[in-house]
Scaffold this motif. Structure first.
Motif, PDB file in Angstrom:
ATOM      1  N   TYR A 195       2.620 -11.198   9.590  1.00 28.44           N
ATOM      2  CA  TYR A 195       3.817  -9.879   9.291  1.00 28.44           C
ATOM      3  C   TYR A 195       3.394  -8.974   8.459  1.00 28.44           C
ATOM      4  CZ  TYR A 195       7.333 -13.196  11.383  1.00 28.44           C
ATOM      5  OH  TYR A 195       8.114 -14.051  12.162  1.00 28.44           O
ATOM      6  N   PRO A 196       3.068  -7.626   9.087  1.00 26.66           N
ATOM      7  CA  PRO A 196       2.292  -6.421   8.202  1.00 26.66           C
ATOM      8  C   PRO A 196       3.049  -6.414   6.767  1.00 26.66           C
ATOM      9  CG  PRO A 196       2.482  -5.922  10.447  1.00 26.66           C
ATOM     10  CD  PRO A 196       3.275  -7.135  10.326  1.00 26.66           C
ATOM     11  N   ARG A 197       4.250  -6.500   6.760  1.00 25.85           N
ATOM     12  CA  ARG A 197       5.141  -6.232   5.592  1.00 25.85           C
ATOM     13  C   ARG A 197       4.515  -7.207   4.345  1.00 25.85           C
ATOM     14  NH1 ARG A 197       5.927  -2.098   7.692  1.00 25.85           N
ATOM     15  NH2 ARG A 197       8.029  -1.424   8.537  1.00 25.85           N
ATOM     16  N   PHE A 198       3.941  -8.207   4.688  1.00 24.53           N
ATOM     17  CA  PHE A 198       3.579  -9.058   3.458  1.00 24.53           C
ATOM     18  C   PHE A 198       2.242  -8.867   3.021  1.00 24.53           C
ATOM     19  CE2 PHE A 198       7.206 -10.998   5.540  1.00 24.53           C
ATOM     20  CZ  PHE A 198       8.007 -11.529   4.419  1.00 24.53           C
ATOM     21  N   ARG A 199       1.432  -7.977   4.002  1.00 24.51           N
ATOM     22  CA  ARG A 199       0.275  -7.409   3.323  1.00 24.51           C
ATOM     23  C   ARG A 199       0.352  -5.953   2.768  1.00 24.51           C
ATOM     24  NH1 ARG A 199      -0.788  -8.848   8.804  1.00 24.51           N
ATOM     25  NH2 ARG A 199      -1.494  -6.472   9.065  1.00 24.51           N
ATOM     26  N   GLN A 200       1.620  -5.540   2.882  1.00 21.86           N
ATOM     27  CA  GLN A 200       1.589  -4.187   2.378  1.00 21.86           C
ATOM     28  C   GLN A 200       2.351  -4.099   1.231  1.00 21.86           C
ATOM     29  OE1 GLN A 200       3.715  -2.835   5.986  1.00 21.86           O
ATOM     30  NE2 GLN A 200       1.845  -2.074   6.822  1.00 21.86           N
ATOM     31  N   ARG A 201       1.731  -2.803   0.517  1.00 19.30           N
ATOM     32  CA  ARG A 201       2.445  -2.772  -0.673  1.00 19.30           C
ATOM     33  C   ARG A 201       3.187  -1.166  -0.659  1.00 19.30           C
ATOM     34  NH1 ARG A 201      -0.483   1.244  -3.870  1.00 19.30           N
ATOM     35  NH2 ARG A 201      -2.303   1.705  -2.736  1.00 19.30           N
ATOM     36  N   VAL A 202       4.055  -0.935  -1.721  1.00 19.36           N
ATOM     37  CA  VAL A 202       4.938   0.045  -1.349  1.00 19.36           C
ATOM     38  C   VAL A 202       4.541   1.061  -2.250  1.00 19.36           C
ATOM     39  CG1 VAL A 202       7.361   1.164  -1.864  1.00 19.36           C
ATOM     40  CG2 VAL A 202       6.995  -1.252  -1.000  1.00 19.36           C
ATOM     41  N   VAL A 203       4.361   2.446  -1.804  1.00 19.53           N
ATOM     42  CA  VAL A 203       4.184   3.766  -2.479  1.00 19.53           C
ATOM     43  C   VAL A 203       5.230   4.662  -2.543  1.00 19.53           C
ATOM     44  CG1 VAL A 203       2.616   5.755  -2.821  1.00 19.53           C
ATOM     45  CG2 VAL A 203       1.610   3.359  -2.120  1.00 19.53           C
ATOM     46  N   GLN A 204       5.725   5.085  -3.514  1.00 21.65           N
ATOM     47  CA  GLN A 204       6.928   6.017  -3.721  1.00 21.65           C
ATOM     48  C   GLN A 204       6.400   7.378  -3.836  1.00 21.65           C
ATOM     49  OE1 GLN A 204      10.843   4.620  -5.376  1.00 21.65           O
ATOM     50  NE2 GLN A 204       9.602   2.743  -6.198  1.00 21.65           N
ATOM     51  N   ASP A 205       7.127   8.263  -3.213  1.00 22.76           N
ATOM     52  CA  ASP A 205       7.300   9.538  -3.521  1.00 22.76           C
ATOM     53  C   ASP A 205       8.234  10.363  -3.650  1.00 22.76           C
ATOM     54  OD1 ASP A 205       7.842  10.177  -0.787  1.00 22.76           O
ATOM     55  OD2 ASP A 205       6.099   9.645  -0.236  1.00 22.76           O
ATOM     56  N   ALA A 206       8.234  11.603  -3.561  1.00 21.06           N
ATOM     57  CA  ALA A 206       9.598  12.606  -4.088  1.00 21.06           C
ATOM     58  C   ALA A 206      10.431  12.497  -2.907  1.00 21.06           C
ATOM     59  CB  ALA A 206       9.019  14.026  -4.224  1.00 21.06           C
ATOM     60  N   ALA A 207       9.864  12.040  -1.520  1.00 20.09           N
ATOM     61  CA  ALA A 207      10.956  11.866  -0.384  1.00 20.09           C
ATOM     62  C   ALA A 207      11.150  10.558  -0.052  1.00 20.09           C
ATOM     63  CB  ALA A 207      10.191  12.787   0.725  1.00 20.09           C
ATOM     64  N   GLY A 208      10.714   9.570  -0.674  1.00 21.50           N
ATOM     65  CA  GLY A 208      11.251   8.136  -0.185  1.00 21.50           C
ATOM     66  C   GLY A 208       9.965   7.374  -0.599  1.00 21.50           C
ATOM     67  N   ALA A 209       9.605   6.374   0.457  1.00 23.41           N
ATOM     68  CA  ALA A 209       8.586   5.519   0.257  1.00 23.41           C
ATOM     69  C   ALA A 209       7.909   5.248   1.465  1.00 23.41           C
ATOM     70  CB  ALA A 209       9.058   4.168  -0.332  1.00 23.41           C
ATOM     71  N   THR A 210       6.529   4.835   1.199  1.00 19.87           N
ATOM     72  CA  THR A 210       5.519   4.541   2.527  1.00 19.87           C
ATOM     73  C   THR A 210       5.094   2.857   2.272  1.00 19.87           C
ATOM     74  OG1 THR A 210       5.010   6.918   3.046  1.00 19.87           O
ATOM     75  CG2 THR A 210       3.486   5.177   3.701  1.00 19.87           C
ATOM     76  N   TRP A 211       4.795   2.295   3.335  1.00 17.94           N
ATOM     77  CA  TRP A 211       4.296   0.953   3.545  1.00 17.94           C
ATOM     78  C   TRP A 211       2.592   1.280   3.869  1.00 17.94           C
ATOM     79  CZ3 TRP A 211       7.137  -3.034   2.167  1.00 17.94           C
ATOM     80  CH2 TRP A 211       8.675  -3.193   2.416  1.00 17.94           C
ATOM     81  N   VAL A 212       2.062   0.717   2.671  1.00 18.15           N
ATOM     82  CA  VAL A 212       0.318   0.950   2.745  1.00 18.15           C
ATOM     83  C   VAL A 212      -0.279  -0.380   2.499  1.00 18.15           C
ATOM     84  CG1 VAL A 212      -1.317   2.056   1.425  1.00 18.15           C
ATOM     85  CG2 VAL A 212       0.789   3.421   1.808  1.00 18.15           C
ATOM     86  N   ASP A 213      -1.207  -0.521   3.525  1.00 17.78           N
ATOM     87  CA  ASP A 213      -2.071  -1.656   3.278  1.00 17.78           C
ATOM     88  C   ASP A 213      -2.703  -2.085   1.929  1.00 17.78           C
ATOM     89  OD1 ASP A 213      -1.153  -2.264   6.144  1.00 17.78           O
ATOM     90  OD2 ASP A 213      -3.319  -1.701   6.922  1.00 17.78           O
ATOM     91  N   ASP A 214      -2.482  -3.150   1.583  1.00 21.91           N
ATOM     92  CA  ASP A 214      -3.076  -3.644   0.013  1.00 21.91           C
ATOM     93  C   ASP A 214      -4.491  -3.874   0.359  1.00 21.91           C
ATOM     94  OD1 ASP A 214      -3.779  -4.297  -2.277  1.00 21.91           O
ATOM     95  OD2 ASP A 214      -2.017  -5.962  -2.609  1.00 21.91           O
ATOM     96  N   ASP A 215      -5.341  -3.157   0.241  1.00 18.40           N
ATOM     97  CA  ASP A 215      -6.894  -3.464   0.256  1.00 18.40           C
ATOM     98  C   ASP A 215      -7.382  -4.396  -0.656  1.00 18.40           C
ATOM     99  OD1 ASP A 215      -6.938  -1.681   2.387  1.00 18.40           O
ATOM    100  OD2 ASP A 215      -7.335   0.078   0.888  1.00 18.40           O
ATOM    101  N   ARG A 216      -6.587  -4.944  -1.537  1.00 20.74           N
ATOM    102  CA  ARG A 216      -7.017  -5.666  -2.881  1.00 20.74           C
ATOM    103  C   ARG A 216      -6.276  -7.034  -2.778  1.00 20.74           C
ATOM    104  NH1 ARG A 216      -7.911  -2.325  -8.190  1.00 20.74           N
ATOM    105  NH2 ARG A 216      -5.634  -1.581  -7.442  1.00 20.74           N
ATOM    106  N   PHE A 217      -5.854  -7.358  -1.478  1.00 24.44           N
ATOM    107  CA  PHE A 217      -4.739  -8.410  -1.436  1.00 24.44           C
ATOM    108  C   PHE A 217      -5.355  -9.503  -1.976  1.00 24.44           C
ATOM    109  CE2 PHE A 217      -2.554 -11.880   0.594  1.00 24.44           C
ATOM    110  CZ  PHE A 217      -1.328 -11.519   0.613  1.00 24.44           C
ATOM    111  N   ASP A 218      -4.445 -10.265  -2.675  1.00 25.08           N
ATOM    112  CA  ASP A 218      -4.903 -11.494  -3.311  1.00 25.08           C
ATOM    113  C   ASP A 218      -4.072 -12.688  -3.110  1.00 25.08           C
ATOM    114  OD1 ASP A 218      -6.143 -13.770  -4.865  1.00 25.08           O
ATOM    115  OD2 ASP A 218      -5.970 -12.723  -6.712  1.00 25.08           O
ATOM    116  N   ILE A 219      -4.196 -13.810  -2.312  1.00 23.10           N
ATOM    117  CA  ILE A 219      -3.192 -14.794  -2.093  1.00 23.10           C
ATOM    118  C   ILE A 219      -2.923 -15.640  -3.238  1.00 23.10           C
ATOM    119  CG2 ILE A 219      -5.091 -16.763  -1.424  1.00 23.10           C
ATOM    120  CD1 ILE A 219      -1.608 -16.084   0.479  1.00 23.10           C
ATOM    121  N   ALA A 220      -3.799 -15.591  -4.310  1.00 22.75           N
ATOM    122  CA  ALA A 220      -3.301 -16.451  -5.328  1.00 22.75           C
ATOM    123  C   ALA A 220      -2.278 -15.460  -6.149  1.00 22.75           C
ATOM    124  CB  ALA A 220      -4.640 -16.594  -6.241  1.00 22.75           C
TER     125      ALA A 220
END
Length: 521
Positions: free
Chosen positions: A89-114
């Motif tokens: 599920y992409p959501r579980f690999r993505q972090r949230v980036v907020q901005d003035a208009a809301g938020a965006t799902w962005v892939d976490d390039d440094r994802f660490d399962i631990a």
């Protein structure tokens, strides 16, 4: 090049501080616009954005869950399963980036399962069982915010755990931010994680809009999801209601179909106006010790499962639904708790907000939040279990066919478009008139296994918003049904006392049902 010089010319004429401020504003606007057009990731829906920004110091917007397993499992095995299934599920690999208009799902390039599957030590005091220590730890974690620099979820594994039933095994504490998904969607996630579970369907990439206009984004993220979910939800209330909403969406068809269509549309419009007025003019519920300004600590408790077949049998005998029976027992347990504290709940009622699913179950794997809310007033002052269950049934029937869930969904969509102070002011209108958030979710009928271990119990709690300090969860699983409570310790220091009243309330209802003078009919 000409365009750049022309656009830069006004900045050159500005004083240095003003020019710097203009550049910052320009970057923020560009960043917000690029997010709106999906250029830097997938744009978060406005409903999910509302949940993202709803966190406060005394209520974190996390869904918290507990699983107990027998025999125990190991951290390495759980990590492998999460990587194989959950991270599909992409959501579980993505972090949230907020901005003035809301938020965006962005892939976490440094994802660490631990960082997401964590070994959880569970020390316990002398005289404290591991079950009590687990409940205490769940309450502590419910108040700890998730790391915003990473995807907003964590699984805490207690590798060696012994419950009150003496069975040795492991325990999982799961924390997922509500902006990722609602409870129904997370059941779909759960079923993909267990042994034999299927991977989520592959999501087809959306065709790019020709112009990529903000209007197309607005239609995709707010208007179309709301109208589509509204039609699906009203379908459950009957064909005529769904037909009427279709007419409201397409006035030209209303003219073609003449008076009959106009009457149906008028009836639906009246229903919408009436439900909107009912939401806006809700009276305050009773002022009990469970309502007030929460503090900064949570505590949870849950009971052993009740046989679901027995609950169904009582419902059938009384011509009530399983929901009616369970909600009546919840009202009785809360009333009994208040009496045990020296209060007199006679004639008192409390309002609970109940989520209503607005999505087809086959689309639950898409995650996100697609539910509305209906206010149910629980008659905690009625002591007689039979009288109370019929009163709950009457109130539940009055909510059937209501458009209030759709109006609540629309309100959450609108809240996600506002700045946070305005969003808080809007949503606090609900919180001020509500004592509890209550969920009743159907779980799997058959017992599940995870990494070869049987899931012996599972429980979850959805978050409370604003100043609401009481969360009640009912979950059916494996032929049983469980009742769980999460409370703010300032308002209710010992939720176990509410839990302890639940099973006796069910037993009283069961006994009185058997004692009724049943005739041949």
């Amino acid at each position: 090049m000409v365009t750049r010089i022309a656009s830069a010319a006004p900045l050159l004429a500005m004083p240095a501080p003003a020019a710097r401020a203009a550049r910052i504003v320009g970057k923020n606007v560009q960043r917000a616009a690029s997010g709106m057009l999906g250029l830097s990731g997938e744009r978060m829906s406005k409903v999910d954005t509302a949940w993202l920004r709803m966190d406060n110091d005394h209520n974190r917007m996390m869904i918290n869950g507990v699983w107990t397993l027998s025999p125990g499992i190991r951290w390495q095995a759980l990590c492998e399963r999460v990587q194989q299934r959950l991270l599909q599920y992409p959501r579980f690999r993505q972090r949230v980036v907020q901005d003035a208009a809301g938020a965006t799902w962005v892939d976490d390039d440094r994802f660490d399962i631990a960082a997401h599957v964590v070994r959880e030590p569970l020390p316990h005091r002398k005289g404290q069982s591991m079950q009590q220590a687990l409940q205490q730890r769940v309450g502590e974690l419910a108040m700890q915010p998730l790391d915003g620099r990473r995807p907003l979820w964590q699984i805490h594994l207690v590798e060696d755990f012994t419950g009150d039933d003496g069975e040795k095994g492991s325990a999982l504490i799961v924390r997922i931010h509500h902006c990722i998904a609602d409870g129904i969607a997370l059941i779909s996630v759960t079923l993909s994680l267990v042994d034999g579970g299927s991977e989520p369907p592959q999501r087809h990439a959306k065709a790019a809009h020709a112009a990529g206009s903000p209007e197309e984004w607005l239609a995709d993220t707010l208007i179309r999801p709301f109208t589509d979910m509204a039609v699906k939800a009203i379908d459950m209330a009957g064909e005529s209601a769904a037909h009427s909403l279709h007419l409201l969406r397409e006035p030209e068809k209303m003219l073609e179909q003449g008076l009959a269509g106009s009457v149906e549309a008028a009836r639906m419009a009246y229903q919408l106006v009436s439900d909107a007025a009912a939401l806006a003019l809700m009276p305050d519920d009773s002022a009990t010790r469970l309502k007030g300004k929460p503090g900064h600590a949570k505590r949870v408790a849950w009971c052993p499962p009740l046989p679901l077949d027995e609950v169904k049998a009582i419902g059938k005998a009384l011509n009530c639904s399983v929901n009616d029976v369970l909600l009546s027992c919840v009202a009785g347990a809360i009333g009994g708790y208040l009496r045990a504290q020296g209060d007199d709940p006679a004639g008192q009622e409390i309002r609970a907000m109940i989520p209503v699913n607005l999505r087809p179950m086959e689309q639950a794997w898409k995650l996100g939040n697609h539910f509305g809310l209906v206010p149910l007033v629980l008659p905690i002052g009625i002591e007689n279990p039979i009288e109370r269950v019929y009163e709950v049934r009457q109130r539940m029937n009055a909510l059937k066919g209501s458009t209030q869930p759709l109006l609540a969904f629309a309100m959450l969509s609108m809240a996600g478009m506002l700045v946070k102070p305005a969003q808080d002011a809007l949503l606090n209108l609900f919180a001020r008139k509500t004592t509890a958030v209550m969920t009743n979710v159907p779980g799997p009928r058959d017992a599940l296994t995870l990494c070869g271990a049987r899931v012996t119990q599972c429980m979850f709690w959805v978050p409370q918003s604003g100043d609401i300090g009481l969360g009640v969860s009912i979950l059916s699983y494996g032929g049983g049904v469980q009742f769980g409570v999460m409370t703010d310790t300032t308002l209710c220091p010992e939720p176990q006392q509410i839990i302890d009243a639940f099973t006796p309330e069910f037993a009283r209802l069961s006994l009185l049902t058997l004692m009724l003078p049943w005739g041949e009919e």
